[in-house]
Motif scaffolding. Structure first.
Motif, short mmCIF file in Angstrom:
data_model
loop_
_atom_site.label_atom_id
_atom_site.label_comp_id
_atom_site.label_asym_id
_atom_site.label_seq_id
_atom_site.Cartn_x
_atom_site.Cartn_y
_atom_site.Cartn_z
N GLY A 44 0.80 -1.22 0.00
CA GLY A 44 0.00 0.00 0.00
C GLY A 44 0.83 1.26 0.00
O GLY A 44 0.41 2.30 0.52
N GLY A 45 2.01 1.20 -0.60
CA GLY A 45 2.86 2.39 -0.70
C GLY A 45 3.95 2.47 0.34
O GLY A 45 4.82 3.34 0.26
N VAL A 46 3.93 1.58 1.33
CA VAL A 46 4.95 1.62 2.39
C VAL A 46 6.24 0.96 1.91
O VAL A 46 6.22 -0.12 1.33
CB VAL A 46 4.45 0.92 3.66
N LYS A 47 7.35 1.65 2.16
CA LYS A 47 8.66 1.12 1.79
C LYS A 47 9.62 1.38 2.95
O LYS A 47 9.81 2.53 3.36
CB LYS A 47 9.17 1.79 0.52
N MET A 48 10.18 0.34 3.50
CA MET A 48 11.21 0.47 4.53
C MET A 48 12.56 0.57 3.82
O MET A 48 12.97 -0.34 3.11
CB MET A 48 11.19 -0.71 5.48
N ILE A 49 13.22 1.69 4.01
CA ILE A 49 14.45 1.98 3.27
C ILE A 49 15.67 1.80 4.17
O ILE A 49 15.76 2.44 5.23
CB ILE A 49 14.42 3.41 2.70
N PRO A 50 16.62 0.94 3.78
CA PRO A 50 17.84 0.79 4.59
C PRO A 50 18.73 2.02 4.46
O PRO A 50 18.94 2.53 3.36
CB PRO A 50 18.50 -0.46 3.99
N ILE A 51 19.20 2.50 5.60
CA ILE A 51 20.05 3.69 5.66
C ILE A 51 21.40 3.32 6.25
O ILE A 51 21.48 2.79 7.36
CB ILE A 51 19.39 4.79 6.52
N THR A 52 22.45 3.61 5.51
CA THR A 52 23.80 3.35 6.00
C THR A 52 24.28 4.53 6.82
O THR A 52 24.20 5.68 6.38
CB THR A 52 24.76 3.11 4.82
N THR A 53 24.77 4.24 8.04
CA THR A 53 25.28 5.29 8.92
C THR A 53 26.65 4.85 9.46
O THR A 53 27.02 3.67 9.33
CB THR A 53 24.33 5.51 10.12
N PRO A 54 27.38 5.76 10.10
CA PRO A 54 28.65 5.36 10.72
C PRO A 54 28.48 4.32 11.83
O PRO A 54 29.45 3.69 12.24
CB PRO A 54 29.19 6.68 11.29
N LYS A 55 27.25 4.15 12.31
CA LYS A 55 26.99 3.20 13.39
C LYS A 55 26.22 1.98 12.91
O LYS A 55 25.59 1.28 13.70
CB LYS A 55 26.24 3.91 14.52
N GLY A 56 26.25 1.73 11.60
CA GLY A 56 25.57 0.56 11.07
C GLY A 56 24.41 0.92 10.16
O GLY A 56 24.16 2.09 9.88
N THR A 57 23.70 -0.11 9.71
CA THR A 57 22.57 0.09 8.81
C THR A 57 21.25 -0.04 9.59
O THR A 57 21.06 -0.97 10.36
CB THR A 57 22.60 -0.95 7.67
N PHE A 58 20.37 0.94 9.35
CA PHE A 58 19.05 0.95 9.98
C PHE A 58 18.00 1.16 8.90
O PHE A 58 18.32 1.49 7.75
CB PHE A 58 18.96 2.06 11.02
#
Length: 350
Positions: A44-58
């Motif tokens: 239904g339009g929801v997308k969980m996007i992985p984000i790379t950070t200096p403290k890991g991926t969220f």
């Protein structure tokens, strides 16, 4: 009789061709709710996007509404640490104009991952987060707009200062370009408008760092927020706003903003933020929105529109900080006109 039949035949042809012409004229509206070619039709339009950070991926939460290949508006919520729920009233306006928009909870906010690490709460890292969200959504300078309100306006300005090449348009809603000037406005202009007894009580609690005192929040909401955040009695505040405040991440909020909207308090990381001298480098079409009763100085918002190279100012005479609610018609008429003007190539600054 033959003439009558001929007349109705011609009328039918004209009506049919007119309908066909209208259909051809507005393919975006016809396909606005068609998700059949999108990966997230299932959700239904929801997308969980992985984000790379200096403290890991969220992962961060986004939800796309509509389908418009030339106008995609990413909504950057305020706080910091509030949620996309601030913008739920957009459902009442954008779909009717076939404008695609994306709800988004920033890292640390309600529907997204909430790592417990203060080193993540920096402007620079949030900017890179927005850029990763843009890439994941497949947006680019042919269609990508960002709208940021309050803290979201800070993030929008910071993003544009680094990545304006990826933007089609920028909307800075209810946010000044200098925290020191915001604090001065709160203390020198807005504070004296309050009942002196209430102001004295609030200032005393702030001096004592007594922010957990229920009386502090009670006075702030009753006597300041209803004047300058959303100009309605608390019992009339929209459910979406109450839900948004309920879902706040206080760790992010206090670390960056402090304990209240009554200026930046304590050692909050944003207290010295100022990009006034850099705004003149922005060339992307920009809409600056200010409101008469806002916590932000509307004259400063007007200045922003003149300082950037292609700016326009929208003034909400009945609005406060959340003018998408308390001056809704002015807000959305001006916002939609900006988006359509940029999209049509008819945008003029002013």
């Amino acid at each position: 009789m033959k003439l009558k039949i001929l007349f109705y035949s011609l009328l039918s042809i004209l009506l049919f061709s007119n309908c066909e012409q209208k259909k051809e004229e507005d393919p975006i509206k016809a396909n606005y709710l068609d998700y059949s070619k999108r990966e997230y039709q299932y959700t239904g339009g929801v997308k969980m996007i992985p984000i790379t950070t200096p403290k890991g991926t969220f992962k961060v939460w986004t939800k796309t509404v509509g389908n418009n290949p030339t106008i995609k508006v990413l909504l950057l919520h305020g706080g910091p640490g509030l949620t996309h729920e601030l913008y739920e009233c957009f459902d009442g306006y954008f779909p009717n104009e076939s404008i695609e928009y994306i709800y988004y909870d920033q890292l640390g906010s309600y529907y997204s991952d909430q790592p417990n690490d203060d080193s993540l709460w920096t402007n620079e890292r949030f900017v890179e987060e927005v850029e990763q969200v843009r890439i994941a959504l497949g947006a680019d300078s042919s269609n990508f707009y960002i709208l940021g309100q309050s803290w979201g306006g800070i993030l929008a300005m910071e993003y544009a200062l680094k990545y304006q090449k990826n933007l089609k348009g920028l909307i800075i809603s209810n946010m000044m370009a200098s925290i020191p000037e915001y604090n001065a406005y709160a203390q020198e202009v807005l504070a004296p408008q309050m009942d002196p007894k209430i102001l004295k009580e609030l200032q005393q609690m702030e001096k004592n760092n007594d922010f957990d005192n229920p009386k502090y929040s009670e006075l702030l909401f009753k006597y300041y927020y209803t004047e300058h955040i959303l100009r309605k009695p608390l019992e009339e505040w929209p459910e979406s706003i109450n839900r948004c405040f309920k879902h706040i991440n206080p760790n992010v909020y206090v670390f960056m903003q402090g304990h209240s909207e009554f200026g930046i308090t304590g050692n909050a990381s944003l207290k010295n933020w100022d990009v006034k001298d850099r705004l003149k480098t922005l060339t992307v079409p920009t809409l600056s929105i200010g409101s008469k009763y806002d916590t932000m100085d509307p004259e400063h918002m007007k200045w922003i529109a003149n300082e950037v190279q292609n700016g326009r100012f929208l003034f909400c005479p009945n609005g406060s900080h959340l003018s998408q609610y308390d001056d809704q018609k002015t807000y959305f008429n001006g916002l939609i006109k900006f988006l359509k003007d940029v999209d049509n190539g008819t945008f003029k600054k002013g």
